[in-house]
Motif scaffolding. Structure first.
Motif, PDB file in Angstrom:
ATOM      1  N   GLU A 122       8.586 -74.012   4.414  1.00  0.00           N
ATOM      2  CA  GLU A 122       9.642 -73.710   5.397  1.00  0.00           C
ATOM      3  C   GLU A 122      10.950 -74.351   4.969  1.00  0.00           C
ATOM      4  OE1 GLU A 122       6.759 -73.392   9.299  1.00  0.00           O
ATOM      5  OE2 GLU A 122       8.568 -74.635   9.426  1.00  0.00           O
ATOM      6  N   VAL A 123      10.858 -75.609   4.550  1.00  0.00           N
ATOM      7  CA  VAL A 123      12.064 -76.339   4.111  1.00  0.00           C
ATOM      8  C   VAL A 123      12.665 -75.669   2.880  1.00  0.00           C
ATOM      9  CG1 VAL A 123      12.865 -78.494   3.097  1.00  0.00           C
ATOM     10  CG2 VAL A 123      11.381 -78.560   5.092  1.00  0.00           C
ATOM     11  N   ALA A 124      11.794 -75.313   1.923  1.00  0.00           N
ATOM     12  CA  ALA A 124      12.270 -74.669   0.695  1.00  0.00           C
ATOM     13  C   ALA A 124      12.942 -73.340   1.021  1.00  0.00           C
ATOM     14  CB  ALA A 124      11.111 -74.455  -0.267  1.00  0.00           C
ATOM     15  N   HIS A 125      12.333 -72.628   1.935  1.00  0.00           N
ATOM     16  CA  HIS A 125      12.895 -71.337   2.328  1.00  0.00           C
ATOM     17  C   HIS A 125      14.282 -71.520   2.945  1.00  0.00           C
ATOM     18  CE1 HIS A 125      13.357 -67.703   4.846  1.00  0.00           C
ATOM     19  NE2 HIS A 125      12.756 -67.132   3.825  1.00  0.00           N
ATOM     20  N   ASP A 126      14.402 -72.555   3.788  1.00  0.00           N
ATOM     21  CA  ASP A 126      15.685 -72.819   4.449  1.00  0.00           C
ATOM     22  C   ASP A 126      16.735 -73.308   3.449  1.00  0.00           C
ATOM     23  OD1 ASP A 126      14.252 -74.084   7.587  1.00  0.00           O
ATOM     24  OD2 ASP A 126      14.552 -72.052   6.802  1.00  0.00           O
ATOM     25  N   LEU A 127      16.255 -73.916   2.371  1.00  0.00           N
ATOM     26  CA  LEU A 127      17.202 -74.430   1.357  1.00  0.00           C
ATOM     27  C   LEU A 127      17.786 -73.310   0.503  1.00  0.00           C
ATOM     28  CD1 LEU A 127      15.611 -77.665  -0.173  1.00  0.00           C
ATOM     29  CD2 LEU A 127      17.902 -77.451   0.786  1.00  0.00           C
ATOM     30  N   ARG A 128      17.074 -72.230   0.409  1.00  0.00           N
ATOM     31  CA  ARG A 128      17.475 -71.128  -0.483  1.00  0.00           C
ATOM     32  C   ARG A 128      18.914 -70.688  -0.223  1.00  0.00           C
ATOM     33  NH1 ARG A 128      12.983 -67.482  -2.972  1.00  0.00           N
ATOM     34  NH2 ARG A 128      13.756 -68.140  -4.991  1.00  0.00           N
ATOM     35  N   THR A 129      19.194 -70.506   1.070  1.00  0.00           N
ATOM     36  CA  THR A 129      20.522 -69.976   1.434  1.00  0.00           C
ATOM     37  C   THR A 129      21.656 -70.947   1.063  1.00  0.00           C
ATOM     38  OG1 THR A 129      19.487 -68.749   3.222  1.00  0.00           O
ATOM     39  CG2 THR A 129      21.890 -68.942   3.295  1.00  0.00           C
ATOM     40  N   PRO A 130      21.585 -72.218   1.493  1.00  0.00           N
ATOM     41  CA  PRO A 130      22.686 -73.135   1.122  1.00  0.00           C
ATOM     42  C   PRO A 130      22.835 -73.277  -0.394  1.00  0.00           C
ATOM     43  CG  PRO A 130      21.051 -74.277   2.486  1.00  0.00           C
ATOM     44  CD  PRO A 130      20.626 -72.877   2.410  1.00  0.00           C
ATOM     45  N   VAL A 131      21.715 -73.270  -1.131  1.00  0.00           N
ATOM     46  CA  VAL A 131      21.798 -73.394  -2.599  1.00  0.00           C
ATOM     47  C   VAL A 131      22.470 -72.144  -3.179  1.00  0.00           C
ATOM     48  CG1 VAL A 131      20.392 -73.471  -4.705  1.00  0.00           C
ATOM     49  CG2 VAL A 131      19.874 -75.012  -2.836  1.00  0.00           C
ATOM     50  N   ALA A 132      22.114 -70.984  -2.661  1.00  0.00           N
ATOM     51  CA  ALA A 132      22.742 -69.743  -3.131  1.00  0.00           C
ATOM     52  C   ALA A 132      24.239 -69.757  -2.810  1.00  0.00           C
ATOM     53  CB  ALA A 132      22.058 -68.543  -2.485  1.00  0.00           C
ATOM     54  N   ASN A 133      24.586 -70.290  -1.618  1.00  0.00           N
ATOM     55  CA  ASN A 133      26.007 -70.401  -1.231  1.00  0.00           C
ATOM     56  C   ASN A 133      26.770 -71.280  -2.211  1.00  0.00           C
ATOM     57  OD1 ASN A 133      25.612 -68.798   0.968  1.00  0.00           O
ATOM     58  ND2 ASN A 133      25.473 -70.470   2.445  1.00  0.00           N
ATOM     59  N   LEU A 134      26.083 -72.342  -2.679  1.00  0.00           N
ATOM     60  CA  LEU A 134      26.704 -73.252  -3.651  1.00  0.00           C
ATOM     61  C   LEU A 134      27.095 -72.488  -4.924  1.00  0.00           C
ATOM     62  CD1 LEU A 134      24.655 -76.579  -3.663  1.00  0.00           C
ATOM     63  CD2 LEU A 134      27.133 -76.360  -3.528  1.00  0.00           C
TER      64      LEU A 134
END
Lengths: 340, 117
Positions: A122-134
């Motif tokens: 769940e955490v990894a999934h939620d991280l995907r978006t902010p990392v992609a935004n970076l």
């Protein structure tokens, strides 16, 4: 602790009961506490009955270690493994309080692992978006600040994004039994090494560390899970740069011997003290240190490297002297060599 | 119609027995149905403090019960040595063997002085 798993309701039998009379009850319940003169004298299990031809319960009893109430699960499991017992009696101040089944602990651990894995995903999934935004921000900034100095920074940022994204992808992969997880395919070793070196070149350049690559001209083929092996090599290379002072060097060499190819990644960095060596490959190792330029470390890199090497049948050896540097040696099984 | 008659024929014989069913030595073979602890308890109930239980390390024998009268006359090590040489080789898995072990002691050249007469 084992306390929540201790069964306080257990079957009791008399020491001089006939086996044939109580055998079925013991098999059904999994065990029974044996009493002699109103005192518990031990625990009898179906395994005891199977191992012994005797007709009295007392003669079938085998000596088993006692577990202490309040023991840690890890310690209890260790005792059970060493004594090859699936069930043991639990005591508190020399008084029997109950029985402990290994199966109950295993079920609890399975549930815990599944819950943790689910949370991690769940955490990894939620991280995907902010990392992609970076990555998006990096690309926008790259367009606005085009000069050679910034180009290297953006290059390093993109590599960092790529590594983070790969890690997130690894975590999000469905859980597969380790025996089936490794896709063993042939791969070309030189190509993996060259890609890893390319990935760390900017980091090395930023730290004024030279990276020398001395590999044979031929293509060297081994087999395993190439992505995992690249990750292991990335970890070793990153460490070599991390623990080498500015102005130092890292050298990658190879040696073909009989049916193997030895890859050595050597640095002239700070080396590893002897007292840290036994803990080098532990998870979140206490042997972790900050890099020579203050680089952070999680203590997971070499643990993952060793796991990858073990699952791909790659030999791993470390030779290090404080103040002189470290050599990581990887031993690959050769499946072929092709002249370029 | 003739009625059927049933006749029973019984052969009867009896003799005195003693318990336990051995007086001198009982050898318990490996994997016998009767275990050491159960046997010890039952012999102790029949003749309290009458037998010595000797545990030995042998591939054929689990334990040996020896009447204490024998051990008064001959040390346990010697008894076991004799049993090991002459009886153990004949023991099969799961057997209980009763050994009659009668010791006869004779003393020669016993000197008695006239003052002792």
């Amino acid at each position: 602790m084992i306390n929540p798993f201790v069964n306080r309701e257990y079957l009791t039998v008399d020491a001089f009961d006939g086996v044939s009379l109580v055998k079925n009850k013991i098999i059904e319940k999994g065990c029974a506490v044996v009493f002699m003169d109103d005192e518990p004298i031990g625990l009898i299990t179906p395994r005891d009955l199977a191992a012994s031809p005797h007709n009295l319960i007392v003669d079938c009893l085998s000596k088993k270690p006692k577990l202490l109430y309040g023991s840690k699960i890890k310690d209890a499991l260790k005792i059970m493994d060493e004594s090859r017992s699936e069930i043991l009696a639990v005591y508190h101040d020399d008084e029997l309080v109950g029985t402990l089944f290994k199966g109950d602990i295993a079920n609890h651990l399975m549930t815990t692992i599944e819950t943790h894995h689910s949370n991690l995903q769940e955490v990894a999934h939620d991280l995907r978006t902010p990392v992609a935004n970076l990555m998006g921000i990096i690309q926008l900034m790259e367009e606005s600040f085009i000069d050679s100095e910034n180009e290297e920074l953006f290059s390093a940022a993109k590599i960092a994004y790529k590594n983070a994204n790969n890690l997130i992808s690894e975590i999000l992969k469905p859980t597969i039994h380790p025996a089936f997880a490794i896709q063993v395919t042939p791969f070309e070793l030189r190509k993996i090494l060259e890609e890893s070196v390319l990935q760390v070149q900017d980091i090395g350049r930023n730290k004024n560390i030279q990276i020398f690559v001395n590999l044979p001209e031929s293509n060297i083929f081994s087999s395993g899970h190439s992505l995992s092996i690249k990750r292991a090599i990335d970890n070793i290379l990153n460490n070599a740069i991390k623990f080498t002072k500015p102005g130092g060097s890292v050298e990658i060499t190879s040696e073909l011997k009989a049916e193997h190819c030895f890859i050595r990644i050597a640095d002239n960095g700070i080396g590893i003290p002897d007292e840290m060596k036994p803990f080098l490959f532990e998870k979140f190792t206490s042997a972790r240190r900050v890099g020579t330029s203050g680089e952070a470390t999680t203590g997971m890199g070499l643990h993952i490297t060793r796991q990858i090497c073990e699952s791909n049948a790659v030999g791993l050896r470390v030779i290090s002297t404080v103040g002189e540097g470290t050599v990581f040696e990887l031993k690959f099984k050769l499946i072929g060599i092709l002249a370029n | 119609m003739n009625e059927r008659s049933i006749k029973y024929s019984i052969n009867l014989n009896f003799e005195e027995i003693k318990l336990p069913p051995f007086q001198d030595i009982l050898i318990v073979g490996k994997n016998s149905t009767q275990g050491k602890i159960g046997l010890t308890k039952s012999f102790e109930m029949l003749i309290p403090n009458g037998f010595e239980t000797i545990d030995i390390i042998d591939e054929r024998v689990e334990t040996v019960f020896v009447n204490k009268h024998i051990l008064k006359k001959m040390p346990a090590e010697k008894v076991l040595e004799i049993l090991n040489k002459n009886v153990f080789p004949f023991i099969s898995d799961g057997e209980l063997i009763r050994v009659d072990f009668k010791i006869n002691i004779s003393i020669e050249n016993l000197e008695v002085t006239s003052s002792e007469l």
